[in-house]
Enzyme design. Structure first.
Site, PDB file in Angstrom:
ATOM      1  CB  CYS A 124     -24.332  42.632  -8.532  1.00 55.11           C
ATOM      2  SG  CYS A 124     -25.454  41.386  -9.188  1.00 55.11           S
ATOM      3  CD  GLN A 322     -35.638  31.990   1.906  1.00 55.18           C
ATOM      4  OE1 GLN A 322     -35.003  32.831   1.278  1.00 55.18           O
ATOM      5  NE2 GLN A 322     -35.733  32.017   3.215  1.00 55.18           N
ATOM      6  CE1 TYR A 351     -43.490  38.198  11.475  1.00 55.79           C
ATOM      7  CE2 TYR A 351     -42.270  36.641  12.818  1.00 55.79           C
ATOM      8  CZ  TYR A 351     -42.808  37.897  12.639  1.00 55.79           C
ATOM      9  OH  TYR A 351     -42.663  38.843  13.616  1.00 55.79           O
ATOM     10  CD  GLU A 372     -47.915  34.917   6.318  1.00 52.81           C
ATOM     11  OE1 GLU A 372     -48.131  36.097   6.053  1.00 52.81           O
ATOM     12  OE2 GLU A 372     -46.795  34.464   6.630  1.00 52.81           O
ATOM     13  CG  ASP A 420     -37.661  33.211   7.287  1.00 50.56           C
ATOM     14  OD1 ASP A 420     -37.031  34.287   7.339  1.00 50.56           O
ATOM     15  OD2 ASP A 420     -37.626  32.454   6.296  1.00 50.56           O
ATOM     16  CB  CYS A 447     -33.492  37.979   4.840  1.00 49.44           C
ATOM     17  SG  CYS A 447     -34.880  39.064   5.242  1.00 49.44           S
TER      18      CYS A 447
END
Length: 490
Positions: A124, A322, A351, A372, A420, A447
């Site tokens: 974090c 996810q 993907y 994939e 993605d 991402c």
């Protein structure tokens, strides 16, 4: 939209971002809004350091505070824009290092983090910021990166930005006192930060990992030592079905020889009857991969199920699923909206992984084709398709770029391509296959907005226009942010 003020965020090579300030300030669960970081009296070990008083003028993309010192621009962890602080500056070869000693004047954006590991940075990087400040920081990042394509929408935030991870992994080792420890690796090292949990982990998963650590001594289970290559347990991975409540425990070991296996499983199940499956994964490699190729189901069916966007998915130890299901539903909702599906379109899910976004799209599309490379993921996608009674989706093992080039060569069409990709983004070969196939719309879920911006630049040069960019905060308390963009054929 109104212009947003730049709150001192650092600009780098590519332009970076700045978000819209929320009206209601959100603080940590303890409700405290300010706190002072730990004082460091000594310079870093083995280095001579001087103490300097500095003022933070911005943030790097890693969330570090930026300041000027003797004509140099330096950065230090745990410092916020506008704060004045004492830092210890030391030199090692050509590199200048800065370590925070104490904050003299604190920012209104600083909070006392609920994490017990406030100074260790266990995954974090920005938990010393209020959630409002985190939101501004991430919006600023997106705004700067996406500036060549237009103004992104305001970031979609999370109502409760804690305890959201549905997959927790802890590494096991031994400290200098020969005590078993578990935790996360310190950044860029193989030093384990001893931790019994994280503010972003599922609390039950962390509890199970600590139970396992407590059981190891009585079952004579030794943690693996990377230097001596001796020992048994390397990592424990726990996956939680946030909606189903099912829990998977994966024991990652250096050897398949598990003495006392049956008694260990019995004792663990007694402590945590909520566990629905236990797997032994064998990893005897020397690289950084957590999971090995070989595994054996010790209890249960070897998978868990969870519900996402009204569909049920079966998840194995290696499935890409996810991390934050609450925000994933918001992300996928935006992606499907951008696809503008009417029930007649042919959609390619590149993907595709275990088929999550493709199966969600199948509810509104005419036909979905998922592609994939990973054979196991394709098997999972087919199984998930059958589980949900989906008749208009097909999944194929192979390279998505090659698949689309072959489609174009046969004169076949696709209306929408949804991609993605991993953090590294797509390569030019894949992007050129989109250009050859000429879908009307491309929905790019990312991402890593940095590689997304790079890839969109290629598509824009080759006949596409960016129509919409929607950032989503999938990873509160960290510097990471997800982004979904719609591109249309000119």
């Amino acid at each position: 939209m109104t212009k947003r003020k730049n709150k001192g965020y650092k600009k780098s090579g590519n332009k970076r971002n700045n978000p819209e300030k929320q009206n209601n300030k959100q603080h940590s669960p303890q409700g405290k809004s300010k706190g002072s970081p730990k004082t460091t009296n000594k310079p870093p070990r083995g280095r001579k350091g001087i103490i300097a008083e500095v003022t933070c003028t911005g943030l790097t993309k890693e969330g570090k505070g930026v300041f000027q010192w003797e004509g140099k621009e330096l950065s230090v962890e745990n410092l916020l824009p506008g704060e004045t602080a004492e830092v210890i500056i030391s030199q090692k070869g050509r590199f200048t290092n800065a370590e925070l000693k104490r904050v003299i004047k604190t920012s209104e954006d600083r909070v006392i983090s609920p994490s017990k590991y406030y100074y260790e940075r266990g995954g974090c990087q920005i938990h010393h910021m209020s959630y409002e400040a985190q939101t501004r920081f991430k919006q600023h990042t997106i705004d700067q990166l996406m500036d060549p394509f237009g103004k992104p929408d305001s970031i979609i935030t999370m109502d409760h930005p804690y305890g959201y991870r549905n997959k927790n992994t802890m590494t096991f080792g031994m400290n200098k006192k020969k005590q078993i420890i578990s935790g996360l690796y310190a950044p860029n090292t193989h030093r384990i930060i001893p931790m019994d949990g994280s503010m972003i982990h599922d609390p039950k998963a962390d509890e199970i990992i600590q139970t396992i650590k407590g059981m190891m001594k009585s079952f004579k289970m030794q943690p693996y030592n990377e230097d001596t290559e001796r020992g048994f347990l390397r990592h424990v991975l726990v996956r939680v079905g946030k909606n189903s409540g099912e829990i998977m425990v994966v024991l990652v070991a250096a050897s398949p020889m598990f003495k006392g296996k049956n008694n260990f499983i019995k004792a663990l199940k007694k402590e945590h009857p909520e566990i629905t499956t236990i797997i032994l994964n064998i990893n005897n490699r020397s690289d950084s991969m957590v999971l090995g190729d070989q595994e054996k189901v010790l209890f249960g069916k070897g998978t868990i199920t969870d519900t996402l966007c009204g569909l049920e998915f079966e998840i194995s130890s290696k499935s890409f699923y996810q991390i934050n299901p609450v925000q994933t539903e918001k992300l996928y909702s935006e992606a499907i909206k951008m696809a503008e599906l009417t029930g007649n379109e042919t959609v390619i899910d590149a993907y595709c992984g275990i088929g999550t976004i493709g199966l969600v799209a199948s509810q509104k599309a005419g036909k979905v084709i998922g592609v994939e490379l990973n054979k196991g993921a394709v098997r999972d996608a087919i199984r998930n398709s059958k589980r949900n009674g989906v008749k208009n989706a097909r999944f194929y093992q192979g390279d998505a770029g090659e698949f689309m080039v072959q489609m174009a060569a046969r004169g076949e069409k696709a209306d929408v391509v949804i991609l993605d990709p991993p953090r590294s983004g797509s390569d030019e070969a894949f992007l050129s296959s989109i250009v050859k196939l000429k879908p009307k719309r491309v929905v790019y879920v990312s991402c890593n907005p940095e590689t997304q911006a790079r890839d969109m630049k290629y598509l824009v040069k080759n006949g596409y226009k960016v129509k919409e960019i929607q950032p989503v905060d999938m990873f509160p308390q960290t510097v990471h942010v997800e982004s979904v963009a719609k591109l249309v054929l000119k």
